[in-house]
Design a protein around this motif. Structure first.
Motif, mmCIF file in Angstrom:
data_model
loop_
_atom_site.group_PDB
_atom_site.id
_atom_site.type_symbol
_atom_site.label_atom_id
_atom_site.label_comp_id
_atom_site.label_asym_id
_atom_site.label_seq_id
_atom_site.Cartn_x
_atom_site.Cartn_y
_atom_site.Cartn_z
ATOM 1 N N CYS A 411 0.836 -1.202 0.000
ATOM 2 C CA CYS A 411 0.000 0.000 0.000
ATOM 3 C C CYS A 411 0.875 1.259 0.000
ATOM 4 N N LEU A 412 0.239 2.379 -0.293
ATOM 5 C CA LEU A 412 0.917 3.665 -0.331
ATOM 6 C C LEU A 412 1.298 4.086 1.094
ATOM 7 N N VAL A 413 2.499 4.666 1.221
ATOM 8 C CA VAL A 413 2.959 5.151 2.527
ATOM 9 C C VAL A 413 3.361 6.606 2.356
ATOM 10 N N ILE A 414 2.913 7.469 3.266
ATOM 11 C CA ILE A 414 3.321 8.874 3.196
ATOM 12 C C ILE A 414 3.928 9.260 4.539
ATOM 13 N N GLY A 415 5.107 9.883 4.487
ATOM 14 C CA GLY A 415 5.774 10.339 5.709
ATOM 15 C C GLY A 415 5.651 11.843 5.804
ATOM 16 N N SER A 416 5.238 12.362 6.950
ATOM 17 C CA SER A 416 5.105 13.814 7.077
ATOM 18 C C SER A 416 5.579 14.277 8.442
ATOM 19 N N LYS A 417 5.771 15.585 8.525
ATOM 20 C CA LYS A 417 6.134 16.217 9.794
ATOM 21 C C LYS A 417 4.915 17.025 10.211
ATOM 22 N N LEU A 418 3.931 16.343 10.797
ATOM 23 C CA LEU A 418 2.672 17.020 11.111
ATOM 24 C C LEU A 418 2.802 17.909 12.339
ATOM 25 N N ASP A 419 3.964 17.848 13.000
ATOM 26 C CA ASP A 419 4.114 18.708 14.176
ATOM 27 C C ASP A 419 4.682 20.074 13.787
ATOM 28 N N THR A 420 4.950 20.272 12.488
ATOM 29 C CA THR A 420 5.383 21.597 12.015
ATOM 30 C C THR A 420 4.237 22.573 12.259
ATOM 31 N N ASP A 421 4.561 23.822 12.496
ATOM 32 C CA ASP A 421 3.537 24.830 12.767
ATOM 33 C C ASP A 421 2.509 24.849 11.646
ATOM 34 N N ILE A 422 1.248 24.692 12.037
ATOM 35 C CA ILE A 422 0.131 24.666 11.085
ATOM 36 C C ILE A 422 0.126 25.902 10.194
ATOM 37 N N HIS A 423 0.491 27.062 10.786
ATOM 38 C CA HIS A 423 0.354 28.307 10.032
ATOM 39 C C HIS A 423 1.621 28.667 9.261
ATOM 40 N N ALA A 424 2.690 27.870 9.480
ATOM 41 C CA ALA A 424 3.913 28.145 8.715
ATOM 42 C C ALA A 424 3.615 27.796 7.264
ATOM 43 N N ASN A 425 4.097 28.641 6.367
ATOM 44 C CA ASN A 425 3.773 28.403 4.955
ATOM 45 C C ASN A 425 4.738 27.371 4.387
ATOM 46 N N ALA A 426 4.642 26.148 4.892
ATOM 47 C CA ALA A 426 5.594 25.121 4.457
ATOM 48 C C ALA A 426 4.878 23.798 4.279
ATOM 49 N N CYS A 427 5.341 23.048 3.277
ATOM 50 C CA CYS A 427 4.747 21.735 3.026
ATOM 51 C C CYS A 427 5.221 20.765 4.100
ATOM 52 N N ARG A 428 4.282 20.026 4.673
ATOM 53 C CA ARG A 428 4.660 19.107 5.750
ATOM 54 C C ARG A 428 4.724 17.659 5.284
ATOM 55 N N LEU A 429 4.415 17.412 4.020
ATOM 56 C CA LEU A 429 4.532 16.043 3.483
ATOM 57 C C LEU A 429 5.982 15.870 3.062
ATOM 58 N N ALA A 430 6.665 14.876 3.636
ATOM 59 C CA ALA A 430 8.118 14.778 3.454
ATOM 60 C C ALA A 430 8.532 13.743 2.406
ATOM 61 N N PHE A 431 7.957 12.546 2.476
ATOM 62 C CA PHE A 431 8.335 11.518 1.495
ATOM 63 C C PHE A 431 7.169 10.573 1.278
ATOM 64 N N GLN A 432 7.253 9.849 0.171
ATOM 65 C CA GLN A 432 6.217 8.858 -0.119
ATOM 66 C C GLN A 432 6.883 7.578 -0.597
ATOM 67 N N GLY A 433 6.151 6.493 -0.527
ATOM 68 C CA GLY A 433 6.723 5.234 -0.990
ATOM 69 C C GLY A 433 5.680 4.137 -0.994
ATOM 70 N N CYS A 434 6.165 2.934 -1.219
ATOM 71 C CA CYS A 434 5.270 1.786 -1.285
ATOM 72 C C CYS A 434 5.764 0.756 -0.270
ATOM 73 N N LEU A 435 4.839 0.149 0.442
ATOM 74 C CA LEU A 435 5.214 -0.837 1.451
ATOM 75 C C LEU A 435 5.676 -2.122 0.751
ATOM 76 N N LEU A 436 6.922 -2.527 0.981
ATOM 77 C CA LEU A 436 7.479 -3.687 0.269
ATOM 78 C C LEU A 436 7.567 -4.934 1.147
ATOM 79 N N HIS A 437 7.848 -4.720 2.444
ATOM 80 C CA HIS A 437 7.993 -5.882 3.323
ATOM 81 C C HIS A 437 7.579 -5.475 4.734
ATOM 82 N N GLY A 438 6.809 -6.321 5.385
ATOM 83 C CA GLY A 438 6.368 -6.003 6.744
ATOM 84 C C GLY A 438 6.906 -7.012 7.749
ATOM 85 N N PHE A 439 7.190 -6.547 8.957
ATOM 86 C CA PHE A 439 7.650 -7.433 10.041
ATOM 87 C C PHE A 439 6.494 -7.609 11.021
#
Length: 577
Positions: A411-439
């Motif tokens: 499945c799709l995986v998205i990594g973000s820094k959601l603790d960044t200030d909500i009102h800061a004019n910055a994108c908080r989505l950091a990386f994306q990828g696909c789940l390849l192997h689970g433990f």
């Protein structure tokens, strides 16, 4: 026309995600478009009503005649009506995780932009999520009633131009832009004025529809967004079927609760049906359980979902994210319908493997496998950072979750820094990828991680102190006094003069060691060592003190020890190629 017993086959359900910055008027637009309101639609949530903001994925729908282009090959219409299910995704920044949960079930994205304010932070974040999850988009410029009538047309044209420029570098570059006023006078105004531009928007949406790929095969996976109980009947879960199908009397599993339940009845927009399949929006009544235990989550074929403590994913940095992606840092990871904190370790192909040979195009994806060795990275390697052109080198990440997550494979995986200030004019989505192997094993760190061969290369440098004979020298400054030299016996070293040797063992108590030079020392090396020794001694009284003596030696012959260590090797063994 008489309706067939199961009208499901005659109505195509098309999921349209309504995304946009907070207060861009998404809910008013959904209300203007809609005729049937399903659960949670139109901000029923009390918390949401207080803030006037959509808090969860609201759903509502409206049905139109099926457009001609949705006929199948034989010219026969498979469907006689088209139901648009509007998924009103929250625009409030702290609710990104909800949007990502909704985005996986969306066939078309409707990006709502306040015509006065233009593209804002969350508009950009919605665009990114759309790019990752959705093939088509329509941009709706809302609130045109706020523009002075004499300047309205030119303002709309100006904003349309700006949006097309913004979208140029995305997959939506040619997407249509339409102007509307979903709620003239604003949300508080009485319902006297008719919305503007909505019939045209419906026609545009009809033009944009396509037959989404729907497949009834495979395990059932349903994203549940609401849950409530009906006395005497059972518990109803409403949501959208992401894959597979379900029917009355089927048994389904609720993995979070570790229970299975039998389906008693199924409804689609308040009409009873015998079953439903991928893409359908349904209410499923099952045998009783406490609905408070499952507000959102996944329901599946028993045994088909896995609960993971850690995972390996492919990674791509999101271009608009300004920070660096550092190993050992924690990110909010959205996977399936859950968002959880995880510690991230980035790794890539060893340097020799990353250069594409002429016969092998660089776009070739290298599949992840436990048979390969990988190089540890302190952070994600970005070409952008090195001011180089071309795509980033292929990279993966190990995610170690703070609590277990339940999700489907690949499945799709998205990594973000959601603790960044909500009102800061910055994108908080950091990386994306696909789940390849689970433990799936709780003690994966002991049982599975040692098989993941991620290595760090180490380099130590010391000096030759003196020659003992033609085939051996004494070295120093490579190890600390307290180092257990036994661990290093047998490792290969090289001298700066070109000879190679093997560490034979310790010499004395101060961390010095003996090196065996198999091929023997070269005459010029012996000369260099004896002259540097003399130089050090010839200082006499006024010469360099004994403390400075090593300086001359260190300029003469240095010893280099190269080895690698596997990050997850419990024995911390040193390996040389």
């Amino acid at each position: 026309m008489t309706e067939s017993p199961d009208s499901r086959a005659k109505t195509l359900n098309f999921n349209v995600g309504v995304l946009g910055h907070v207060d861009s008027g998404k809910t008013s637009l959904a209300r203007a478009l809609s005729s049937t309101a399903s659960t949670a639609a139109f901000d029923k949530n009390p918390q949401s009503r207080e803030r006037g903001i959509t808090l969860d994925l609201g759903f509502s729908s409206f049905t139109v005649d099926c457009p001609d282009h949705l006929r199948d090959n034989e010219g026969q219409q498979q469907y006689d009506s088209l139901q648009f299910t509007l998924v009103d995704c929250p625009g409030h920044a702290s609710l990104i995780r909800t949007i990502i949960g909704g985005a996986q079930i969306i066939d078309l994205m409707m990006l709502v932009v306040d015509v006065v304010k233009g593209v804002q932070t969350q508009t950009a974040e919605c665009l990114l999520i759309g790019e990752l999850t959705c093939p088509r988009m329509v941009v709706v410029l809302n609130k045109i009633d706020l523009l002075p009538p004499n300047k309205r047309q030119s303002a709309i044209e100006k904003m349309t131009k700006r949006l097309h420029k913004t979208l140029e570098s995305t997959r939506f570059k040619e997407c249509p832009v339409i102007a509307v006023a979903a709620k003239p006078g604003g949300p508080e105004a009485p319902e006297l004025e008719e919305p503007q531009g909505v019939p045209e928007l419906i026609e545009l949406l009809k033009k944009q529809t396509y037959l989404p790929k729907r497949d009834a095969k495979g395990d059932l996976l349903m994203a549940v967004d609401h849950c409530f109980s009906i006395r005497g009947q059972g518990t109803v879960m409403t949501g959208t079927i992401l894959q597979g199908s379900l029917a009355i009397n089927d048994t389904v599993e609720i993995p979070v609760l570790k229970v299975t339940k039998k389906i008693k009845s199924v409804q689609m927009f308040r009409k009873p049906v015998s079953g439903a399949m991928q893409g359908d929006r349904v209410g499923v009544c099952v045998t009783q359980f406490d609905p408070k235990l499952l507000e959102r989550g996944l329901v599946c074929t028993p045994g088909s979902l896995r609960t993971l403590y850690a995972a390996i994913i492919s990674t791509r940095k999101i271009g608009y994210f300004k920070g660096s992606l550092a190993t050992r840092a924690k990110f909010h990871i959205t996977v399936g319908h859950e968002t959880v904190m995880a510690k991230v370790t980035f790794f890539g192909l060893p340097p020799a493997d990353t250069e594409p040979t002429p016969s092998e195009p660089s776009s070739l994806e290298t599949p992840f496998t436990f048979d390969r060795e990988y190089s540890y990275q302190d952070e994600y390697v970005s070409r952008q950072k090195e001011a180089a052109s071309g795509p980033d080198p292929e990279q993966w990440a190990l995610l170690e979750f703070e609590r277990p997550v339940t999700c489907p494979a690949l499945c799709l995986v998205i990594g973000s820094k959601l603790d960044t200030d909500i009102h800061a004019n910055a994108c908080r989505l950091a990386f994306q990828g696909c789940l390849l192997h689970g433990f799936e094993d709780k003690s994966y760190a002991e049982t599975s991680l040692p098989q993941l061969r991620i290595f760090k290369t180490k380099h130590k440098e010391g000096q030759v102190e003196r020659v003992t004979d033609d085939y051996s020298v004494i070295g120093r400054s490579l190890f600390k006094k307290e180092t257990n030299l036994q661990l290093f016996v047998g490792l290969k070293v090289s001298l700066s003069t070109g000879e190679s040797g093997v560490i034979e063992g310790g010499f004395g108590q101060s961390g010095k060691f003996k090196i065996r030079i198999q091929e023997g020392l070269r005459p010029e090396t012996k000369q260099l060592l004896s002259s540097s020794k003399k130089k050090g001694k010839s200082g006499g009284k006024g010469g360099p003190s004994s403390e400075e003596e090593p300086k001359t030696e260190s300029q003469s012959v240095s010893i280099h020890l190269h080895f690698k260590r596997y990050v997850f090797d419990p024995h911390k063994k040193m390996v040389q190629s």
